[in-house]
Design an enzyme around this catalytic site. Structure first.
Site, PDB file in Angstrom:
ATOM      1  N   ASP A 107      39.541  34.450  37.484  1.00  7.73           N
ATOM      2  CA  ASP A 107      40.708  34.864  37.507  1.00  7.73           C
ATOM      3  C   ASP A 107      41.749  34.228  38.545  1.00  7.73           C
ATOM      4  O   ASP A 107      42.868  34.818  38.731  1.00  7.73           O
ATOM      5  CB  ASP A 107      40.859  36.654  37.609  1.00  7.73           C
ATOM      6  CG  ASP A 107      40.411  36.809  39.106  1.00  7.73           C
ATOM      7  OD1 ASP A 107      39.567  36.296  39.497  1.00  7.73           O
ATOM      8  OD2 ASP A 107      40.857  37.955  39.453  1.00  7.73           O
ATOM      9  N   GLU A 108      41.197  33.263  39.187  1.00  6.92           N
ATOM     10  CA  GLU A 108      42.195  32.402  39.928  1.00  6.92           C
ATOM     11  C   GLU A 108      41.730  31.110  40.276  1.00  6.92           C
ATOM     12  O   GLU A 108      40.547  30.682  39.867  1.00  6.92           O
ATOM     13  CB  GLU A 108      42.169  32.980  41.357  1.00  6.92           C
ATOM     14  CG  GLU A 108      40.733  33.153  42.121  1.00  6.92           C
ATOM     15  CD  GLU A 108      41.034  33.786  43.628  1.00  6.92           C
ATOM     16  OE1 GLU A 108      41.973  33.308  44.345  1.00  6.92           O
ATOM     17  OE2 GLU A 108      39.878  34.270  44.042  1.00  6.92           O
TER      18      GLU A 108
END
Length: 397
Positions: A107-108
Site C-alpha cells: 500500500d505504499e
C-alpha cells in the site's frame, strides 16, 4: 529539475486493508471496521479504519484489546489475494507516469518523477493526477507527500491523513521539521528517543542544532544518519525493483503448545510453504531464523546461515528443526520461521573450493522432484501434494 525542487513522491494508501473492505461493503461506511484475526484465536489487528482509530484501536493491537476499546467494532477476516490485486492496479498507475517506482509494501511506494515534465507536468500535477486515477480506477483514497528527498516526502504524506496532499519545497523543510518530535526521524526508535531526551533533545530542531561531530560521538554511525535527516539531508535514490529481503510465516496458537512433535510438524508446514513462495518468486535464501514466543510473551529467536542459498523446503526444515532444539522447553503461544539473505535465482553462485559442485547430487534430485511437485500444486492447489512425513501424528522427525 534544479536541485532542491520536489520530485520525490511518497504515496500511501489510507487504512488500506480496511478501506478495500469498506469499498466492497458500502453499508459499513461510517462504522468502526478492522481487518484481523478473531480474539478467540489470539488474533491481532492488521488494519483499522479511521472510525476505529478514534477509539484508540490500531494495527498490531490484539483483537481482544481492540474489542474492549470499541465494543461495536466490525471485525473482518483478511483477504490478501484481493488486497494484492488492488495493489497491482495501483502500482500500474504509478508506472504509467514514471519507471522509477520503489514499492515499500502493498500500500505504499516512492516515485521519482524527475524528467517526466514534458509528458505529464511537474511533480504536483503528477501527484494530483495519480491521486485522481487511484480514486477513479480503484475507488480508494491515497495520501501523497511531495518533497526533494525520500525522508521528507514520507513525512509529508503522513501530515494530513487521511486524503492528504502535502508539498514541501526545499525552502520549507526547516519550517516543517523543526517542531516535530525526534521520533519522526527514520531510525529513531524508543531507545534512541530516550537517550536523546536524556540529553535534552526532544524536537528535531534541537537535534539539528547540535554539532554533527557531537551526535556522531554519542551515537556512532546512527548519529550521523539521524543528524543528516534532522537537516532534511537524505541521499537515498528511488530504487525500482526493490528486492524482498526476507520471507516467512508465523502462527499464534489458540492454545499454548508444548509438544515438540507438534511444533516440528508445524515448522515443516511453514518451511514447505515459505519455500514454495520463494520458488514462485524466483528467489532463494541463505539465513534461516525461527521465532518462538512463550505463554508469558517472552520471545526468543535462533538463526543459522547456510553455506549455499536454497529454496528447498526439506533443507530449510532441517535447519529450522535443529534451531528448535536450541529453544528452551516450555509452552509456546507463537512459532514462526523466516528465510533471509534472499537472492535472485539467476544470480551467479560462488563455486566451492577445490571444484566441489554447487549442488550435492541429492539436492539436484530434490530440485528436479520439487519442480514436478510444484507443477502439480499449481494445477491442483497447494494442498494436493504433501510429503507423508508431514501427515504423521507424531510430528516430523
Amino acid at each position: 529539475m534544479a536541485a532542491g525542487i520536489p520530485t520525490i513522491l511518497h504515496v500511501d494508501m489510507d487504512a488500506f486493508y480496511a478501506s478495500v473492505e469498506l469499498r466492497d461493503r458500502p453499508h459499513l461506511a461510517g462504522r468502526p471496521v478492522c481487518v484481523g484475526g478473531e480474539a478467540s484465536r489470539r488474533g491481532v489487528i492488521s488494519a483499522a479504519s479511521y472510525e476505529a482509530r478514534r477509539f484508540g484501536v490500531h494495527s498490531a493491537m490484539s483483537t481482544a484489546r481492540a474489542q474492549s476499546l470499541c465494543p461495536d467494532l466490525v471485525l473482518l477476516p483478511a483477504d490478501f489475494e484481493k488486497y494484492t490485486a488492488v495493489s497491482r492496479q495501483i502500482m500500474g498507475i504509478f508506472t504509467s507516469y514514471t519507471p522509477l517506482v520503489e514499492p515499500l509494501s502493498l500500500d505504499e511506494a516512492f516515485l521519482d518523477v524527475a524528467g517526466c515534465e514534458r509528458l505529464h507536468g511537474d511533480a504536483v500535477t503528477i501527484g494530483r493526477a495519480i491521486k485522481a486515477d487511484i480514486l477513479s480506477e480503484t475507488g480508494m483514497v491515497a495520501s501523497i507527500g511531495i518533497a526533494p528527498t525520500k525522508f521528507v516526502a514520507k513525512l509529508a504524506s503522513d501530515l494530513e491523513k487521511p486524503d492528504g496532499f502535502v508539498v514541501i519545497t526545499a525552502d520549507r523543510v526547516r519550517e516543517v521539521l523543526d517542531p516535530l518530535p525526534v521520533s519522526k526521524i527514520f531510525g529513531v526508535g524508543d531507545r534512541t528517543a530516550k537517550r536523546l531526551a536524556a540529553l535534552g533533545v526532544e524536537r528535531i530542531e534541537q537535534l539539528a542544532s547540535r554539532g554533527r561531530d557531537e551526535v556522531l560521538h554519542e551515537f556512532g554511525a546512527t548519529g550521523a544518519w539521524i543528524h543528516d535527516l534532522a537537516h532534511g539531508i537524505d541521499p537515498r535514490r528511488v530504487t525500482p525493483g526493490r528486492q524482498e529481503k526476507s520471507h516467512g510465516m508465523e502462527r499464534t496458537f489458540p492454545e499454548d503448545v508444548s509438544d515438540r512433535g507438534e511444533l516440528r510438524k508445524l515448522l515443516y508446514e511453514f518451511c514447505d510453504s515459505v519455500a514454495f513462495t520463494l520458488r514462485e518468486r524466483g528467489l532463494r535464501g541463505r539465513t534461516v531464523t525461527i521465532k518462538a514466543r512463550y505463554w508469558n510473551f517472552r520471545t526468543v529467536t535462533r538463526s543459522h546461515t547456510l553455506s549455499q542459498p536454497t529454496s528447498l523446503g526439506p533443507r530449510l526444515f532441517a535447519t529450522a528443526r535443529d534451531l528448535l532444539e536450541r529453544v528452551p522447553q516450555g509452552p509456546l503461544r507463537l512459532l514462526g520461521v523466516q528465510v533471509g539473505a534472499l537472492e535472485d535465482v539467476r544470480a551467479p553462485r560462488q563455486a566451492e573450493l577445490f571444484g566441489e559442485p554447487l549442488l550435492a547430487p541429492e539436492d539436484e534430485r530434490a530440485t528436479k522432484a520439487q519442480a514436478g511437485m510444484d507443477a502439480l500444486r499449481k494445477k491442483y492447489g497447494k494442498a494436493m501434494v504433501k510429503p507423508a512425513s508431514a501427515m504423521r501424528d507424531d510430528g516430523v522427525s
